[in-house]
Motif scaffolding. Structure first.
Motif, PDB file in Angstrom:
ATOM      1  N   LYS A 140       0.844  -1.206   0.000  1.00 32.98           N
ATOM      2  CA  LYS A 140       0.000   0.000   0.000  1.00 32.98           C
ATOM      3  C   LYS A 140       0.877   1.253   0.000  1.00 32.98           C
ATOM      4  CE  LYS A 140      -4.012  -2.110   2.196  1.00 32.98           C
ATOM      5  NZ  LYS A 140      -5.160  -1.914   3.061  1.00 32.98           N
ATOM      6  N   SER A 179      -9.732   8.380   1.500  1.00 32.37           N
ATOM      7  CA  SER A 179      -9.867   7.797   2.841  1.00 32.37           C
ATOM      8  C   SER A 179      -9.481   6.323   2.809  1.00 32.37           C
ATOM      9  CB  SER A 179     -11.303   7.953   3.335  1.00 32.37           C
ATOM     10  OG  SER A 179     -11.628   9.320   3.436  1.00 32.37           O
ATOM     11  N   GLY A 180      -9.117   5.805   3.983  1.00 27.10           N
ATOM     12  CA  GLY A 180      -8.691   4.405   4.064  1.00 27.10           C
ATOM     13  C   GLY A 180      -7.183   4.336   4.232  1.00 27.10           C
ATOM     14  N   ASP A 240      -7.119   8.207  -4.241  1.00 25.86           N
ATOM     15  CA  ASP A 240      -7.951   7.469  -3.284  1.00 25.86           C
ATOM     16  C   ASP A 240      -7.714   5.969  -3.451  1.00 25.86           C
ATOM     17  OD1 ASP A 240      -9.786   6.970  -1.298  1.00 25.86           O
ATOM     18  OD2 ASP A 240     -11.405   8.124  -2.198  1.00 25.86           O
ATOM     19  N   GLY A 241      -8.072   5.228  -2.427  1.00 28.07           N
ATOM     20  CA  GLY A 241      -7.965   3.772  -2.463  1.00 28.07           C
ATOM     21  C   GLY A 241      -9.213   3.149  -3.053  1.00 28.07           C
ATOM     22  N   ALA A 242      -9.255   1.824  -3.055  1.00 26.42           N
ATOM     23  CA  ALA A 242     -10.427   1.109  -3.567  1.00 26.42           C
ATOM     24  C   ALA A 242     -10.480  -0.271  -2.928  1.00 26.42           C
ATOM     25  CB  ALA A 242     -10.352   0.976  -5.085  1.00 26.42           C
ATOM     26  N   ASP A 243     -11.673  -0.838  -2.898  1.00 17.91           N
ATOM     27  CA  ASP A 243     -11.847  -2.196  -2.377  1.00 17.91           C
ATOM     28  C   ASP A 243     -11.786  -3.229  -3.494  1.00 17.91           C
ATOM     29  OD1 ASP A 243     -12.240  -1.321   0.351  1.00 17.91           O
ATOM     30  OD2 ASP A 243     -14.070  -0.428  -0.435  1.00 17.91           O
ATOM     31  N   GLY A 272     -14.377   1.673   4.050  1.00 18.61           N
ATOM     32  CA  GLY A 272     -14.012   2.602   5.126  1.00 18.61           C
ATOM     33  C   GLY A 272     -15.171   3.505   5.534  1.00 18.61           C
ATOM     34  N   LEU A 317     -17.829   6.614   1.430  1.00 19.49           N
ATOM     35  CA  LEU A 317     -18.136   6.585  -0.007  1.00 19.49           C
ATOM     36  C   LEU A 317     -18.856   7.813  -0.536  1.00 19.49           C
ATOM     37  CD1 LEU A 317     -21.236   4.395  -0.563  1.00 19.49           C
ATOM     38  CD2 LEU A 317     -20.110   4.372   1.622  1.00 19.49           C
ATOM     39  N   GLU A 332     -16.411  10.632  -0.760  1.00 19.29           N
ATOM     40  CA  GLU A 332     -15.415  10.229  -1.763  1.00 19.29           C
ATOM     41  C   GLU A 332     -15.969  10.401  -3.170  1.00 19.29           C
ATOM     42  OE1 GLU A 332     -12.777   6.845   0.540  1.00 19.29           O
ATOM     43  OE2 GLU A 332     -14.648   6.238  -0.383  1.00 19.29           O
ATOM     44  N   LYS A 367      -6.597  -6.120  -4.600  1.00 22.07           N
ATOM     45  CA  LYS A 367      -7.842  -5.414  -4.931  1.00 22.07           C
ATOM     46  C   LYS A 367      -8.266  -5.621  -6.389  1.00 22.07           C
ATOM     47  CE  LYS A 367      -7.901  -3.558  -0.808  1.00 22.07           C
ATOM     48  NZ  LYS A 367      -7.854  -2.156  -0.547  1.00 22.07           N
TER      49      LYS A 367
HETATM   50  C1  5RP Z   1     -13.077   4.197   2.192  1.00 24.87           C
HETATM   51  C2  5RP Z   1     -12.664   3.549   0.917  1.00 24.87           C
HETATM   52  C3  5RP Z   1     -11.258   3.059   0.854  1.00 24.87           C
HETATM   53  O1  5RP Z   1     -10.617   3.736  -0.171  1.00 24.87           O
HETATM   54  C4  5RP Z   1     -11.248   1.598   0.577  1.00 24.87           C
HETATM   55  O2  5RP Z   1     -12.033   0.965   1.586  1.00 24.87           O
HETATM   56  C5  5RP Z   1      -9.848   1.033   0.556  1.00 24.87           C
HETATM   57  O3  5RP Z   1      -9.333   1.027   1.851  1.00 24.87           O
HETATM   58  P1  5RP Z   1      -7.855   0.504   2.184  1.00 24.87           P
HETATM   59  O4  5RP Z   1      -6.915   1.358   1.400  1.00 24.87           O
HETATM   60  O5  5RP Z   1      -7.745   0.689   3.674  1.00 24.87           O
HETATM   61  O6  5RP Z   1      -7.779  -0.946   1.790  1.00 24.87           O
HETATM   62  O7  5RP Z   1     -13.385   3.453  -0.033  1.00 24.87           O
HETATM   63  O8  5RP Z   1     -14.427   4.547   2.162  1.00 24.87           O
END
Ligand code: 5RP
Length: 235
Positions: free
Chosen positions: A7, A29-30, A86-89, A102, A105, A108, A127
């Motif tokens: 990460k 966030s995240g 930003d991150g993503a799941d 997190g 959304l 975001e 991911k």
């Molecule tokens: C928060 C998100 C995050 O970007 C997503 O959950 C990824 O989190 P991480 O980087 O901790 O794996 O959408 O709302």
């Protein structure tokens, strides 16, 4: 290499490649986005970057950015954003995303849609999926008022919804709403159709499908950081 190290790698790479002095930057966030915020704070402190304005997507990110001395504005105070990191799941091959584990959304997505420049995803290789809904549940932010009815409606769309809990009580977003985490046992067949169904339902504030939004994704693997989206390659 551990997941936190991956990460960190993806985030540092994206900050170095995408941010320039004078930009207005959406701060995701995240945990991966937090690595990017750290990298930005460091670059401002050592002078590599200057005159950056950040727009945070959550209260947690705002607190982190303030602690690092990153100048912030609210979304309504800026004209538009040059870039958001930003991150993503989940990230599919077309760079469609699931986000929101997190819980941030809605903000975001508002920041994403206010980004006139590049929307940059940072993630570790876990991911990456071939189709959305394979691993992560789809978070759906709902008004607390009547949330059970929204859960019943979501079940009609093939979802198995579960009210997100925290410390024995329903989780509250920064907007004071609940989240229904929706598992799709066979994945999400048609994300565009599902998006239409979701936005038609009163009481649903926002959902974690981010379709046709991302410009580029920096995906960290043990062999390097892969750039997907505009000129794939291992960097
Ligand atoms: C928060 C998100 C995050 O970007 C997503 O959950 C990824 O989190 P991480 O980087 O901790 O794996 O959408 O709302």
């Amino acid at each position: 290499m551990s997941t936190p190290e991956l990460k960190e790698r993806a985030a540092q790479h994206a900050v170095a490649a995408e941010l320039k002095s004078g930009m207005c930057v959406g701060l995701g966030s995240g945990s991966t986005a937090a690595c990017a915020v750290n990298a930005l704070g460091k670059a401002l402190q050592d002078g590599t970057l200057q005159a950056i304005i950040g727009v945070p997507t959550s209260e947690a990110t705002a607190r982190q950015a303030v602690a690092l001395g990153i100048p912030l504005r609210e979304l309504h105070e800026v004209e538009g954003l040059d870039v958001t990191i930003d991150g993503a799941d989940e990230v599919d091959p077309a760079l469609n995303l699931i986000k929101g584990l997190g819980g941030a959304l809605t903000r975001e997505k508002m920041v994403a849609q206010a980004t006139t420049g590049r929307y940059v995803v940072v993630a570790d290789e876990s991911k990456v999926v071939t189709g959305l809904g394979q691993h992560a549940p789809l978070p759906v932010e709902v008004l607390p008022f009547g949330w059970r009815f929204q859960a019943q409606r979501l079940a009609r769309f093939g979802a198995v919804p579960r009210l997100r809990m925290a410390d024995g009580a329903p989780f509250l977003t920064d907007n004071g709403n609940h989240i229904l985490d929706c598992t799709f046992p066979d994945g999400i067949d048609d994300p565009q159709l599902l998006e239409w169904l979701l936005i038609a339902l009163a009481g649903i504030v926002e959902h974690g499908l981010f379709l046709d939004i991302a410009t580029v994704a920096y995906i960290a693997t043990p062999d390097g950081v892969q750039r997907l989206g505009d000129g794939p390659g291992l960097e």
